[in-house]
Design a protein around this motif. Structure first.
Motif, PDB file in Angstrom:
ATOM      1  N   ASP A  75      15.154  -7.997  13.574  1.00  0.00           N
ATOM      2  CA  ASP A  75      15.696  -8.798  12.781  1.00  0.00           C
ATOM      3  C   ASP A  75      17.422  -7.818  12.428  1.00  0.00           C
ATOM      4  O   ASP A  75      17.272  -6.479  12.325  1.00  0.00           O
ATOM      5  CB  ASP A  75      14.978  -9.223  11.185  1.00  0.00           C
ATOM      6  N   ASP A  76      18.351  -8.518  12.866  1.00  0.00           N
ATOM      7  CA  ASP A  76      19.958  -7.813  12.582  1.00  0.00           C
ATOM      8  C   ASP A  76      20.307  -8.509  11.292  1.00  0.00           C
ATOM      9  O   ASP A  76      21.576  -8.569  11.060  1.00  0.00           O
ATOM     10  CB  ASP A  76      20.556  -8.231  13.927  1.00  0.00           C
ATOM     11  N   GLU A  77      19.468  -9.132  10.431  1.00  0.00           N
ATOM     12  CA  GLU A  77      20.257  -9.539   9.073  1.00  0.00           C
ATOM     13  C   GLU A  77      19.575  -9.671   8.597  1.00  0.00           C
ATOM     14  O   GLU A  77      19.944  -9.750   6.972  1.00  0.00           O
ATOM     15  CB  GLU A  77      20.002 -11.760   9.320  1.00  0.00           C
ATOM     16  N   PHE A  78      18.290  -9.383   7.930  1.00  0.00           N
ATOM     17  CA  PHE A  78      16.716  -8.747   7.462  1.00  0.00           C
ATOM     18  C   PHE A  78      17.739  -7.429   6.263  1.00  0.00           C
ATOM     19  O   PHE A  78      18.086  -6.270   7.507  1.00  0.00           O
ATOM     20  CB  PHE A  78      15.585  -8.820   7.057  1.00  0.00           C
ATOM     21  N   VAL A  79      17.529  -7.261   4.720  1.00  0.00           N
ATOM     22  CA  VAL A  79      17.759  -5.252   4.534  1.00  0.00           C
ATOM     23  C   VAL A  79      16.701  -5.970   3.251  1.00  0.00           C
ATOM     24  O   VAL A  79      16.144  -6.539   2.582  1.00  0.00           O
ATOM     25  CB  VAL A  79      19.275  -6.250   3.288  1.00  0.00           C
TER      26      VAL A  79
ATOM     27  N   MET B 254      12.188  -1.874   4.644  1.00  0.00           N
ATOM     28  CA  MET B 254      10.903  -3.307   4.306  1.00  0.00           C
ATOM     29  C   MET B 254      11.148  -4.088   2.393  1.00  0.00           C
ATOM     30  O   MET B 254      11.711  -2.967   1.894  1.00  0.00           O
ATOM     31  CB  MET B 254       9.942  -3.077   4.748  1.00  0.00           C
ATOM     32  N   ASP B 255      10.725  -5.000   2.606  1.00  0.00           N
ATOM     33  CA  ASP B 255      10.702  -6.021   1.068  1.00  0.00           C
ATOM     34  C   ASP B 255       9.113  -5.167   0.659  1.00  0.00           C
ATOM     35  O   ASP B 255       7.952  -4.842   1.141  1.00  0.00           O
ATOM     36  CB  ASP B 255      11.010  -6.934   1.320  1.00  0.00           C
TER      37      ASP B 255
ATOM     38  N   PRO C 167      10.139  -7.447   7.379  1.00  0.00           N
ATOM     39  CA  PRO C 167       9.799  -7.519   8.279  1.00  0.00           C
ATOM     40  C   PRO C 167       8.517  -6.827   8.970  1.00  0.00           C
ATOM     41  O   PRO C 167       8.790  -4.954   8.754  1.00  0.00           O
ATOM     42  CB  PRO C 167      11.133  -7.771   9.228  1.00  0.00           C
ATOM     43  N   LYS C 168       8.008  -7.542   9.921  1.00  0.00           N
ATOM     44  CA  LYS C 168       6.735  -6.602  10.159  1.00  0.00           C
ATOM     45  C   LYS C 168       7.531  -5.996  12.520  1.00  0.00           C
ATOM     46  O   LYS C 168       8.889  -6.328  12.278  1.00  0.00           O
ATOM     47  CB  LYS C 168       5.853  -7.329  11.291  1.00  0.00           C
ATOM     48  N   GLY C 169       6.711  -5.537  12.231  1.00  0.00           N
ATOM     49  CA  GLY C 169       7.257  -4.169  13.890  1.00  0.00           C
ATOM     50  C   GLY C 169       8.644  -3.445  13.380  1.00  0.00           C
ATOM     51  O   GLY C 169       9.953  -3.654  14.296  1.00  0.00           O
TER      52      GLY C 169
ATOM     53  N   HIS D 288      13.308  -5.104  -8.341  1.00  0.00           N
ATOM     54  CA  HIS D 288      12.078  -4.135  -8.168  1.00  0.00           C
ATOM     55  C   HIS D 288      10.899  -4.196  -7.843  1.00  0.00           C
ATOM     56  O   HIS D 288      10.836  -5.328  -8.443  1.00  0.00           O
ATOM     57  CB  HIS D 288      12.148  -3.459 -10.364  1.00  0.00           C
ATOM     58  N   ARG D 289      10.788  -3.418  -7.474  1.00  0.00           N
ATOM     59  CA  ARG D 289       8.952  -3.908  -6.438  1.00  0.00           C
ATOM     60  C   ARG D 289       7.821  -4.211  -7.633  1.00  0.00           C
ATOM     61  O   ARG D 289       7.180  -4.823  -7.406  1.00  0.00           O
ATOM     62  CB  ARG D 289       8.417  -2.553  -6.267  1.00  0.00           C
TER      63      ARG D 289
END
Length: 717
Positions: A119-123, A133-134, A139-141, A440-441
């Motif tokens: 993905d080129d949008e996800f942070v 990742m979150d 995202p996966k992969g 925060h997680r």
């Protein structure tokens, strides 16, 4: 050909060199090759907190106060990693120079990573997730090589100075200790790294050094099939980074990358000019080839940390195309800002006209604009089946929580329907403005909001295992000790973030087990910020009416009405003792019919009698490590000290729980507070309105007994 600040070139001649095409046996074989010297601004994609600074890319913000944030920079074109008819994935080689500097040397935490992402949008999330990742593993992969500056127990980190290979998980599949190669990520020195992957050999090697020469031995050498982890034939490559309640700055100074379906892809293409500057860092994978040191990217409009040399070089752009491009960017930014401002003003005006009798309307409009998503009332009513009473999963002081299923996405969420009173609206505004800016997680994530038809609604992630109090007292199965320890550590981490790592300190004011939610992995998520307050660091809070739940409230809070980080620490201490003992903070008929016992007082008495382990939950049937249980109980007592100055900070609590620091000596006899009777009565009269006889004041002792005489521990304001 002219370049901007001697760095990113805008000439079209170099654009053609980004993606090189070769043909073998009649099949098109796509390879990718680029470096910082040949990239244009349009070839980079900056996401989140990432920005340009002094000819390099900074992944995190330049703030002098601790914060948690994340950013990412990607090569804007996708890179082909799989192709039809080829058994193995692409081979690739990348080398880069980076540094981790800190505006406050004592404020550490976070790190950066080289990433391959679909993905080129996800942070991704901040903190230990490094922007990769979150908390849900999206995202996966994703394949990443992380450079971590803080040990995170949740991710099984070996220390706060390591390299890790992350394969679709933040728990590294392979780890390398940087102490073994005498590299300290937090030193502020320029660090060089090389990552080589062989597609046919399914092997990766990672090298790290201060030197510009590639080490002979890799710090990580592992075998894995890239094809098993990447989701798409084409992926995006770049870097991500994050802070974890710190002032760390993560900077990428130089980067080159090459990939192909050959056995040995081209390593580190020669920079366009081919000769190194004096004193430059040379990125040499071999000793006989030299490359340019990191060039400048572009001058920033407001560069607070630029040197006089940087200012001089930024003024050397005479290329009309550069100026035109820069002017276009400025124009777009100004136009966009003007448009957003108009939209904001229109929204505020419309809301004010609709709710002109609501004194909080402008504040609501301002806060709402910052929220991630606005839901429609119709959508949330449908999701909760008309707010069906059978879908109620909780009740708070100012509202009811429903389980909902969003028709658009199929996601299951928790919908908090705030009460219609003025206090309910105040709680809505407080919760919306505070938690909307927190990440925060171990905090419940706010998905969005709704304010229609006189209703005020908040939408959260649904926690599949409910609240901690239900897991402790209503579940058919006993909550195991490892789960309890993980939950306590998670809550401590969340409070450390709120107290010490946010730009503005957040005082929760209502820490209790019913406000601690548990996700599918029994990870703690602190929620319900309706009573929370934000204050600037090192500022004294205003006195208010004491609010919260009896049994969790610090004595000085009831006396003064001033909520501080230390009053939250006391409440956390009560939670610790509750989780360890399996007893509620205020229990009826525990020591006799019609008598209520305060848990904190009871554990202090056991400690005085040297029978502390008697406080352990008997339902655990001794299935716990006695040393761990003793440590947790002592932490609970240390946090429950009547003297607020003797309580630890929440960051200190985290360090105690993970074994990084010793537990302070807890006196056998509970310390006392010294308040004169007149001072006590005056302060109580000013701070606490009618509590219906729930507070008992002892005038025969220098210490006041400020706990409920009738059990149940109700909320009050």
């Amino acid at each position: 050909m002219m370049s901007l600040s001697g760095g990113f070139s805008f000439g079209s001649v170099f654009v053609a060199s980004f993606v090189l095409f070769s043909f073998f046996s009649g099949n098109a074989l796509r390879a990718t090759e680029f470096d910082f010297g040949s990239l244009t601004l349009s070839s980079l994609k900056l996401l989140g907190d990432a920005h340009l600074s002094n000819g390099s890319v900074r992944l995190t913000r330049d703030l002098g106060v601790p914060n948690s944030g994340s950013g990412k920079v990607l090569y804007s074109k996708p890179v082909k990693f799989r192709r039809a008819g080829v058994q193995s994935p692409a081979s690739f080689s990348t080398s880069f120079s980076f540094s981790v500097t800190n505006l406050n040397p004592s404020s550490i935490g976070g790190g950066l990573a080289f990433v391959i992402s679909p993905d080129d949008e996800f942070v991704g999330d901040a903190g230990g997730f490094l922007g990769i990742m979150d908390a849900k593993g999206a995202p996966k992969g994703v394949v990443a090589v992380e450079f971590d500056t803080l040990m995170d127990v949740e991710f099984k980190d070996i220390n706060g100075n390591h390299v890790g290979l992350d394969l679709n998980s933040m728990v590294s599949a392979e780890v390398g200790d940087l102490e073994t190669v005498s590299v300290d990520l937090k030193s502020g020195n320029l660090v060089n790294s090389w990552v080589d992957y062989s597609g046919p050999g399914r092997a990766i090697k990672v090298y790290v050094s201060y030197s510009n020469l590639k080490p002979e031995e890799p710090i990580i050498s592992a075998t894995f099939d890239l094809d098993d982890y990447i989701m798409n034939d084409v992926m995006f490559v770049g870097f991500s980074g994050s802070t974890q309640g710190s002032t760390e700055i993560h900077t990428i100074h130089w980067w080159n990358f090459s990939s192909s379906f050959d056995e040995n892809p081209s390593h580190n293409p020669v920079s366009p000019s081919g000769s190194p500057p004096a004193g430059g860092i040379l990125m040499n994978p071999t000793a006989d080839t030299a490359y340019l040191a990191p060039p400048s990217l572009a001058p920033e409009a407001d560069n607070r940390s630029s040197t006089s040399h940087g200012k001089e070089s930024s003024g050397n752009c005479h290329n009309q195309l550069c100026r035109k491009g820069a002017g276009t960017v400025v124009g777009v930014v100004i136009a966009s800002a003007f448009f957003v401002a108009l939209c904001a003003l229109a929204f505020i005006w419309a809301y004010h006209k609709k709710s002109k009798n609501d004194k909080n309307s402008e504040t609501l409009a301002y806060d709402v604009i910052k929220m991630p998503k606005e839901f429609s009332y119709k959508e949330l009513k449908f999701a909760t089946k008309g707010f069906d009473s059978n879908r109620i999963i909780g009740n708070g002081a100012f509202g009811t929580v429903y389980k909902g299923n969003l028709p658009a996405t199929g996601d299951t969420v928790a919908v908090k329907r705030c009460s219609h009173s003025g206090q309910g609206k105040a709680e809505f505004l407080s919760e919306l403005s505070i938690i909307g800016s927190l990440r925060h997680r171990n905090l419940v994530r706010l998905q969005g909001w709704c304010h229609e038809k006189g209703e005020i609604l908040l939408v959260y992630d649904l926690m599949s295992n409910g609240s901690l109090d239900k897991a402790l007292f209503e579940s058919r199965t006993v909550l195991p000790w490892p789960h309890r320890r993980k939950i306590l550590l998670g809550v401590a981490s969340a409070l450390a973030y709120l107290h010490q790592e946010c730009e503005n300190q957040v005082i929760h004011r209502d820490i209790k087990t019913s406000n601690i939610m548990l996700d599918e992995g029994f990870n703690a998520r602190l929620g319900d910020f309706g009573l929370a307050r934000q204050i600037e660091h090192d500022k004294s809070p205003d006195a208010t009416v004491a609010a919260g739940t009896m049994g969790y409230l610090a004595p000085e809070y009831l006396l003064t009405g001033r909520a501080t980080d230390k009053t939250d620490v006391f409440s956390y201490g009560a939670v610790v003792l509750e989780v360890a003992s399996g007893r509620r903070p205020i229990e009826k008929e525990f020591s006799g019919v019609g008598v209520s016992t305060n848990l904190v007082e009871w554990v202090w008495s056991l400690h005085r009698e040297e029978r502390l382990m008697m406080a352990a939950d008997p339902r655990l049937r001794n299935e716990f490590d006695e040393g761990e249980m003793r440590k947790v109980l002592l932490v609970g007592l240390a946090c429950s000290n009547p003297d607020p100055m003797a309580r630890p900070t929440m960051r200190g609590v985290v360090q105690m729980l993970v074994g990084e620091s010793e537990i302070p000596i807890v006196p056998r006899a509970k310390p006392t507070m010294n308040f004169s009777t007149s001072q006590l009565l005056m302060t109580l009269q000013d701070s606490v309105s009618d509590l219906n006889g729930m507070i008992t004041i002892s005038t025969t002792s220098s210490e006041s007994s400020l706990y409920a005489a009738a059990g149940g521990g109700p909320d009050f304001v």
